[in-house]
Design an enzyme around this catalytic site. Structure first.
Site, PDB file in Angstrom:
ATOM      1  N   ASP A 183      -1.846   5.544  12.189  1.00 11.94           N
ATOM      2  CA  ASP A 183      -1.080   5.202  10.991  1.00 11.94           C
ATOM      3  C   ASP A 183       0.197   6.031  10.934  1.00 11.94           C
ATOM      4  OD1 ASP A 183      -0.052   4.610   8.525  1.00 11.94           O
ATOM      5  OD2 ASP A 183      -1.908   4.978   7.408  1.00 11.94           O
ATOM      6  N   SER A 189       0.809  -1.218   0.000  1.00 10.08           N
ATOM      7  CA  SER A 189       0.000   0.000   0.000  1.00 10.08           C
ATOM      8  C   SER A 189       0.846   1.274   0.000  1.00 10.08           C
ATOM      9  CB  SER A 189      -0.955   0.013   1.197  1.00 10.08           C
ATOM     10  OG  SER A 189      -0.238  -0.207   2.405  1.00 10.08           O
ATOM     11  N   HIS A 200       2.011   5.006   6.429  1.00  9.32           N
ATOM     12  CA  HIS A 200       1.689   5.674   5.165  1.00  9.32           C
ATOM     13  C   HIS A 200       1.912   7.183   5.302  1.00  9.32           C
ATOM     14  CE1 HIS A 200      -0.639   1.871   5.169  1.00  9.32           C
ATOM     15  NE2 HIS A 200      -0.229   1.824   3.908  1.00  9.32           N
TER      16      HIS A 200
END
Length: 450
Positions: free
Chosen positions: A407, A162, A410
């Site tokens: 997170d 991702s 990312h």
């Protein structure tokens, strides 16, 4: 009686005039040569037969192709061109860039919800206003028009997890100042996307392969409630290896998924695992799997039928969890970059990076024998210094009843990951200079051999 030319001028007059004409012609030729050297993209664009972009393909912040090329030549807030042939562009510091960002979450539809930090209430915006300054030279800000000219008629694929998809979406947003692509995916699976920039006949693709090799989830919960995966370390993941033959550029990356519980298979038998907690299975370091997976992925690229492109390994982008690991309250709440003397690459991040570089060198040597090119897109040091660029808790609404951890892996869009395109464009420009130098060396060798 004096003779005269048909036009009524004497030969002496013509003789005196000729040097002036020759001088004027020579100056004109020199001027045209200088223009062609300094403005090659303008000549290329004006001479192309590309169809005009449709009006609905432009973003609200879009600029004309010519405007962006002029911005590159005149500065336009961008830094001067680098002397990167004499400079390590991957070593440096983050410096202020008040002109950023170059798109917003309202002008780009490609932003994944979990990286749409401004939409979900991130209160600060300074994390978007930095650029990378290498030691000893400059790195120009990404110019979408120039990039699209360089990749006209070509194709590029992001291969990985991702974070690779995060990078692709960043590129789509940056290119939106010139054109948006159309979806030409061959499957409805959102993990494998293909986009086309019709004006430039440029294809952009992403292939989801978090472990790079064939893998399957054997337990959706697993020891850490993140699933348990079986990795077949000596087998190609044909979901991407069967589709790379015609690509001009591959950007391959992996790392974060190897921290999860894994069972390793080779020669169709279990050879160990990483924190699988299964009886009679020997626990081995996670880096065993990462090294073997990279080796197999590079073997797939070096043996791919029809592939003659350039392979970029995008190195590991370290996470920035503080005050706990990812599933035990760890978070990333800093609001400015580190200076290079404020932190050090160490521990598992250093180990992952070193394995990537070692396997890259191995693949590069083998690829050279087959006429393939490998380049290192070395983002590790730059991203180590950006603890402020992650979504943290701003990847969803705070009142949503969802189980999502902070997170710190990312990157927000817009955000630091946009700089990865600055590096890639500079490397593409370096590739052109390198190819010309290689041709000159080859021609010189041929002359000497005669």
């Amino acid at each position: 009686m004096k003779s005269s030319s048909p036009g009524g001028r004497s030969p002496l007059t013509i003789q005196r005039t000729m040097p002036k004409i020759l001088l004027l012609a020579s100056l004109t030729f020199i001027l045209l040569a200088i223009i062609s050297l300094y403005f090659p993209l303008l000549w290329q664009h004006n001479g192309s037969a590309a169809a005009p972009a449709s009006s609905n393909s432009k973003s609200p912040l879009s600029l004309s192709h010519q405007q962006l090329l002029v911005e590159e030549k005149t500065g336009g807030g961008a830094v001067k061109a680098s002397s990167s042939s004499k400079c390590d562009i991957f070593t440096g510091e983050w410096v202020r860039n008040p002109r950023a960002p170059y798109y917003t979450n309202k002008t780009c539809w490609a932003i994944h919800e979990h990286q749409n930090c401004m939409k979900y209430g991130r209160p600060d915006s300074e994390f978007m206003k930095w650029r990378w300054k290498p030691d000893g030279c400059d790195l120009p800000i990404f110019n979408p028009a120039q990039f699209l000219e360089l990749v006209r008629g070509k194709s590029l694929a992001f291969i990985g997890d991702s974070v690779a998809r995060n990078q692709m979406q960043s590129m789509i947003c940056l290119l939106s100042r010139v054109e948006y692509p159309i979806d030409v995916s061959y499957t409805k699976d959102e993990r494998h996307k293909r986009w086309k920039y019709t004006t430039y006949n440029f294809t952009l693709a992403s292939f989801w392969t978090p472990h790079l090799v064939r893998s399957k989830e054997t337990d959706s919960d697993g020891p850490t409630h993140t699933g348990l995966f079986s990795l077949y370390l000596d087998e190609f993941d044909e979901k991407w290896t069967d589709h790379i033959g015609g690509f001009d550029y591959l950007i391959i990356s992996a790392g974060h998924w190897f921290f999860r519980p894994l069972v390793f298979h080779e020669d169709q038998r279990v050879v160990g695992c990483h924190y699988c907690l299964l009886p009679n299975v020997t626990d081995v370091p996670m880096f065993y799997g990462l090294r073997k997976a990279l080796r197999t992925a590079f073997r797939a690229i070096n043996s791919a039928k029809g592939y003659k492109g350039i392979t970029y390994l995008r190195t590991y982008a370290p996470p920035h969890f503080e005050n706990g690991i990812w599933n035990q309250g760890g978070n990333c709440v800093r609001t400015r970059p580190f200076k290079s003397n404020e932190t050090t690459l160490e521990g598992s991040s250093l180990e992952a990076y070193m394995i990537q570089v070692e396997e890259f060198r191995r693949a590069e040597t083998e690829g050279r024998r087959r006429g393939l090119k490998y380049r290192l897109l070395d983002m590790t040091q730059a991203m180590l210094l950006r603890p402020d660029g992650h979504p943290s808790r701003y990847g969803h609404w705070s009142h949503e009843n969802v189980t999502l951890y902070n997170d710190c892996v990312h990157w927000c869009l817009p955000g630091p990951i946009d700089t990865w395109s600055d590096f890639l464009l500079e490397m593409l420009k370096m590739e052109g200079r390198r190819s010309r130098q290689e041709k000159l060396v080859y021609s010189d060798r041929r002359l000497r051999a005669r």
